[in-house]
Design a protein around this motif. Structure first.
Motif, PDB file in Angstrom:
ATOM      1  N   PRO A   1     -11.148   5.319 -13.732  1.00  0.00           N
ATOM      2  CA  PRO A   1     -11.594   5.796 -12.417  1.00  0.00           C
ATOM      3  C   PRO A   1     -11.219   4.859 -11.269  1.00  0.00           C
ATOM      4  O   PRO A   1     -10.746   5.310 -10.224  1.00  0.00           O
ATOM      5  CB  PRO A   1     -13.119   5.885 -12.579  1.00  0.00           C
ATOM      6  N   LEU A   2     -11.413   3.562 -11.465  1.00  0.00           N
ATOM      7  CA  LEU A   2     -11.062   2.602 -10.417  1.00  0.00           C
ATOM      8  C   LEU A   2      -9.551   2.521 -10.234  1.00  0.00           C
ATOM      9  O   LEU A   2      -9.051   2.429  -9.108  1.00  0.00           O
ATOM     10  CB  LEU A   2     -11.619   1.220 -10.748  1.00  0.00           C
ATOM     11  N   ALA A   3      -8.818   2.559 -11.351  1.00  0.00           N
ATOM     12  CA  ALA A   3      -7.366   2.470 -11.271  1.00  0.00           C
ATOM     13  C   ALA A   3      -6.778   3.653 -10.504  1.00  0.00           C
ATOM     14  O   ALA A   3      -5.907   3.480  -9.652  1.00  0.00           O
ATOM     15  CB  ALA A   3      -6.766   2.398 -12.677  1.00  0.00           C
ATOM     16  N   ARG A   4      -7.248   4.867 -10.793  1.00  0.00           N
ATOM     17  CA  ARG A   4      -6.722   6.059 -10.124  1.00  0.00           C
ATOM     18  C   ARG A   4      -6.987   5.991  -8.616  1.00  0.00           C
ATOM     19  O   ARG A   4      -6.149   6.391  -7.806  1.00  0.00           O
ATOM     20  CB  ARG A   4      -7.345   7.325 -10.715  1.00  0.00           C
ATOM     21  N   CYS A   5      -8.130   5.467  -8.250  1.00  0.00           N
ATOM     22  CA  CYS A   5      -8.483   5.357  -6.838  1.00  0.00           C
ATOM     23  C   CYS A   5      -7.597   4.320  -6.154  1.00  0.00           C
ATOM     24  O   CYS A   5      -7.057   4.558  -5.066  1.00  0.00           O
ATOM     25  CB  CYS A   5      -9.952   4.979  -6.701  1.00  0.00           C
ATOM     26  N   ALA A   6      -7.426   3.161  -6.783  1.00  0.00           N
ATOM     27  CA  ALA A   6      -6.606   2.101  -6.190  1.00  0.00           C
ATOM     28  C   ALA A   6      -5.153   2.536  -6.053  1.00  0.00           C
ATOM     29  O   ALA A   6      -4.507   2.283  -5.032  1.00  0.00           O
ATOM     30  CB  ALA A   6      -6.698   0.837  -7.045  1.00  0.00           C
ATOM     31  N   VAL A   7      -4.624   3.205  -7.069  1.00  0.00           N
ATOM     32  CA  VAL A   7      -3.237   3.670  -7.027  1.00  0.00           C
ATOM     33  C   VAL A   7      -3.033   4.671  -5.896  1.00  0.00           C
ATOM     34  O   VAL A   7      -1.980   4.699  -5.249  1.00  0.00           O
ATOM     35  CB  VAL A   7      -2.847   4.295  -8.389  1.00  0.00           C
ATOM     36  N   SER A   8      -4.029   5.485  -5.624  1.00  0.00           N
ATOM     37  CA  SER A   8      -3.922   6.501  -4.573  1.00  0.00           C
ATOM     38  C   SER A   8      -4.054   5.917  -3.172  1.00  0.00           C
ATOM     39  O   SER A   8      -3.677   6.566  -2.199  1.00  0.00           O
ATOM     40  CB  SER A   8      -5.000   7.576  -4.773  1.00  0.00           C
ATOM     41  N   LEU A   9      -4.571   4.700  -3.069  1.00  0.00           N
ATOM     42  CA  LEU A   9      -4.788   4.085  -1.763  1.00  0.00           C
ATOM     43  C   LEU A   9      -3.742   3.035  -1.405  1.00  0.00           C
ATOM     44  O   LEU A   9      -3.706   2.558  -0.271  1.00  0.00           O
ATOM     45  CB  LEU A   9      -6.175   3.429  -1.707  1.00  0.00           C
ATOM     46  N   THR A  10      -2.894   2.664  -2.366  1.00  0.00           N
ATOM     47  CA  THR A  10      -1.877   1.646  -2.121  1.00  0.00           C
ATOM     48  C   THR A  10      -0.530   2.151  -2.607  1.00  0.00           C
ATOM     49  O   THR A  10      -0.431   3.219  -3.206  1.00  0.00           O
ATOM     50  CB  THR A  10      -2.226   0.331  -2.848  1.00  0.00           C
ATOM     51  N   SER A  11       0.518   1.349  -2.336  1.00  0.00           N
ATOM     52  CA  SER A  11       1.865   1.823  -2.666  1.00  0.00           C
ATOM     53  C   SER A  11       2.584   0.943  -3.682  1.00  0.00           C
ATOM     54  O   SER A  11       3.780   1.053  -3.854  1.00  0.00           O
ATOM     55  CB  SER A  11       2.711   1.899  -1.383  1.00  0.00           C
ATOM     56  N   GLY A  12       1.885   0.046  -4.338  1.00  0.00           N
ATOM     57  CA  GLY A  12       2.551  -0.801  -5.316  1.00  0.00           C
ATOM     58  C   GLY A  12       1.562  -1.522  -6.200  1.00  0.00           C
ATOM     59  O   GLY A  12       0.350  -1.526  -5.940  1.00  0.00           O
ATOM     60  N   LEU A  13       2.067  -2.158  -7.244  1.00  0.00           N
ATOM     61  CA  LEU A  13       1.207  -2.824  -8.217  1.00  0.00           C
ATOM     62  C   LEU A  13       0.458  -3.993  -7.588  1.00  0.00           C
ATOM     63  O   LEU A  13      -0.738  -4.175  -7.845  1.00  0.00           O
ATOM     64  CB  LEU A  13       2.045  -3.318  -9.404  1.00  0.00           C
ATOM     65  N   GLU A  14       1.150  -4.791  -6.762  1.00  0.00           N
ATOM     66  CA  GLU A  14       0.488  -5.938  -6.142  1.00  0.00           C
ATOM     67  C   GLU A  14      -0.666  -5.469  -5.254  1.00  0.00           C
ATOM     68  O   GLU A  14      -1.754  -6.051  -5.257  1.00  0.00           O
ATOM     69  CB  GLU A  14       1.490  -6.757  -5.318  1.00  0.00           C
ATOM     70  N   GLY A  15      -0.430  -4.407  -4.490  1.00  0.00           N
ATOM     71  CA  GLY A  15      -1.478  -3.880  -3.631  1.00  0.00           C
ATOM     72  C   GLY A  15      -2.663  -3.358  -4.425  1.00  0.00           C
ATOM     73  O   GLY A  15      -3.825  -3.559  -4.034  1.00  0.00           O
ATOM     74  N   CYS A  16      -2.375  -2.688  -5.541  1.00  0.00           N
ATOM     75  CA  CYS A  16      -3.447  -2.184  -6.408  1.00  0.00           C
ATOM     76  C   CYS A  16      -4.302  -3.330  -6.937  1.00  0.00           C
ATOM     77  O   CYS A  16      -5.533  -3.278  -6.892  1.00  0.00           O
ATOM     78  CB  CYS A  16      -2.847  -1.422  -7.593  1.00  0.00           C
ATOM     79  N   LYS A  17      -3.637  -4.354  -7.433  1.00  0.00           N
ATOM     80  CA  LYS A  17      -4.373  -5.472  -8.017  1.00  0.00           C
ATOM     81  C   LYS A  17      -5.204  -6.189  -6.960  1.00  0.00           C
ATOM     82  O   LYS A  17      -6.341  -6.597  -7.219  1.00  0.00           O
ATOM     83  CB  LYS A  17      -3.398  -6.443  -8.685  1.00  0.00           C
ATOM     84  N   GLU A  18      -4.623  -6.344  -5.779  1.00  0.00           N
ATOM     85  CA  GLU A  18      -5.354  -7.010  -4.697  1.00  0.00           C
ATOM     86  C   GLU A  18      -6.610  -6.228  -4.336  1.00  0.00           C
ATOM     87  O   GLU A  18      -7.682  -6.808  -4.111  1.00  0.00           O
ATOM     88  CB  GLU A  18      -4.448  -7.154  -3.477  1.00  0.00           C
ATOM     89  N   LEU A  19      -6.484  -4.900  -4.286  1.00  0.00           N
ATOM     90  CA  LEU A  19      -7.633  -4.067  -3.951  1.00  0.00           C
ATOM     91  C   LEU A  19      -8.685  -4.112  -5.048  1.00  0.00           C
ATOM     92  O   LEU A  19      -9.891  -4.221  -4.782  1.00  0.00           O
ATOM     93  CB  LEU A  19      -7.165  -2.624  -3.723  1.00  0.00           C
ATOM     94  N   LEU A  20      -8.244  -4.057  -6.295  1.00  0.00           N
ATOM     95  CA  LEU A  20      -9.165  -4.059  -7.418  1.00  0.00           C
ATOM     96  C   LEU A  20      -9.908  -5.384  -7.557  1.00  0.00           C
ATOM     97  O   LEU A  20     -11.003  -5.436  -8.135  1.00  0.00           O
ATOM     98  CB  LEU A  20      -8.406  -3.749  -8.715  1.00  0.00           C
TER      99      LEU A  20
END
Length: 324
Positions: free
Chosen positions: A183-202
């Protein structure tokens, strides 16, 4: 090998490795594409490959030169990024001064300009001559999300290397392998445009809390029980979550889009997939046009924040529109 560590970007990797393999390395490259697509990682990988004493078209990651790049202390590598809101002419002049000295090894020096589209006109003009006639052999990598914002003369003197958005499925798989909840991963992926951005948000402590709050507010407001506005004021602005109100509106936008995905039977695209039971019961309580209108409300509210509208008032107005 290290180039294989970069997710996707087959075209970019092929262009760069072919140039290394055939000794046809360009003097200036323009890495263009959406933020978070791996441009900086690829630029650093290119620098490693240029300096590497073991491999010709890649970086071994183990030799002294590779490790210097990894540790951020290679004397022949310079990275520029905006100071404040722009890259200024003094930064380019300092780059020129540093590059007036010969490289310590037999390879060309490398400089990377991140967010190159933020160069002032003066900085861009100063860089132009340096691109054409560096005092020592050098390879330039300009990274720009919006390459069209660069001076046309700079664009024409660089070799464009395109970067594409990473497929969501690829990002989700990587995050899943690292133990991130779906659930958290799907949300982060939808709000950012790359892996680094996803990890930073998470990694942000407030992110999961914000997602839970959005779900609570969404259900309360759609249920028209009148408590959502009060709840928002209490939870957001007393816990510090109000600092991330733009993310809240982005999540609401995804929530309303999920309703449309359900109506159009695109269940695989639903972001809040763990809420499928609620979505299945709620989606048909509004028309498609109403869900689209709600998405527009969220977008409008996010825009208001950029114009410094009072944050709490902005949220209250948004929730009242949903309850009306």
């Amino acid at each position: 090998m290290p180039f294989d560590d970069i997710l996707g970007q087959t075209t970019a990797k092929r262009i760069l490795q072919n140039s290394l393999r055939t000794d046809t390395l360009g003097h200036a490259y323009l890495f263009s594409g959406p933020a978070g697509s791996g441009q900086m990682k690829t630029a650093l990988m290119l620098a490693q490959a240029i300096f590497c004493t073991v491999c010709k078209d890649d970086a071994c990651g183990e030799c002294l030169e590779c490790r210097k790049v990894q540790h951020g202390n290679h004397p022949d590598l310079k990275i520029l990024s905006p100071e404040g809101n722009s890259i200024k002419i003094d930064q380019i002049r300092e780059l020129q001064r540093v590059f007036s000295y010969r490289a310590e090894g037999g390879n060309p020096k490398v400089y990377i300009i991140d967010q190159a589209e933020k160069m002032t006109v003066q900085a861009g003009n100063s860089l132009l001559k340096f691109l054409e006639e560096p005092p020592v052999p050098a390879v330039a990598v300009l990274i720009a999300n919006n390459s069209q914002s660069l001076l046309p003369t700079i664009q024409s003197r660089t070799q464009r290397v395109p970067f594409a958005p990473l497929p969501p499925e690829m990002l989700l798989q990587v995050l899943s392998n690292e133990g991130v909840s779906a659930p958290l991963a799907r949300c982060a992926v939808s709000l950012t445009s790359g892996l680094e951005g996803c990890k930073e948000l998470l990694e942000q402590n407030w992110f999961a809390e914000m997602r839970n709050l959005v779900l609570q507010l969404a259900k309360e407001s759609l249920g028209k029980n009148g408590s959502a506005v009060a709840t928002a004021g209490q939870k957001l602005f007393k816990t510090g979550l109000g600092e991330h109100l733009d993310t809240l509106f982005s999540m609401f936008h995804l929530w309303f889009k999920d309703m449309l995905y359900f109506l159009y039977r695109k269940h695989e695209s639903i972001v809040f997939i763990d809420q499928l039971d609620f979505i299945s019961n709620c989606a048909r309580t509004r028309t498609s046009s109403q869900w689209v209108a709600y998405m527009e409300f969220a977008a409008e509210s996010k825009k208001k924040l950029r114009f410094n509208v009072n944050a709490q008032l902005c949220l209250e107005q948004f929730l009242i529109r949903l309850e009306s």
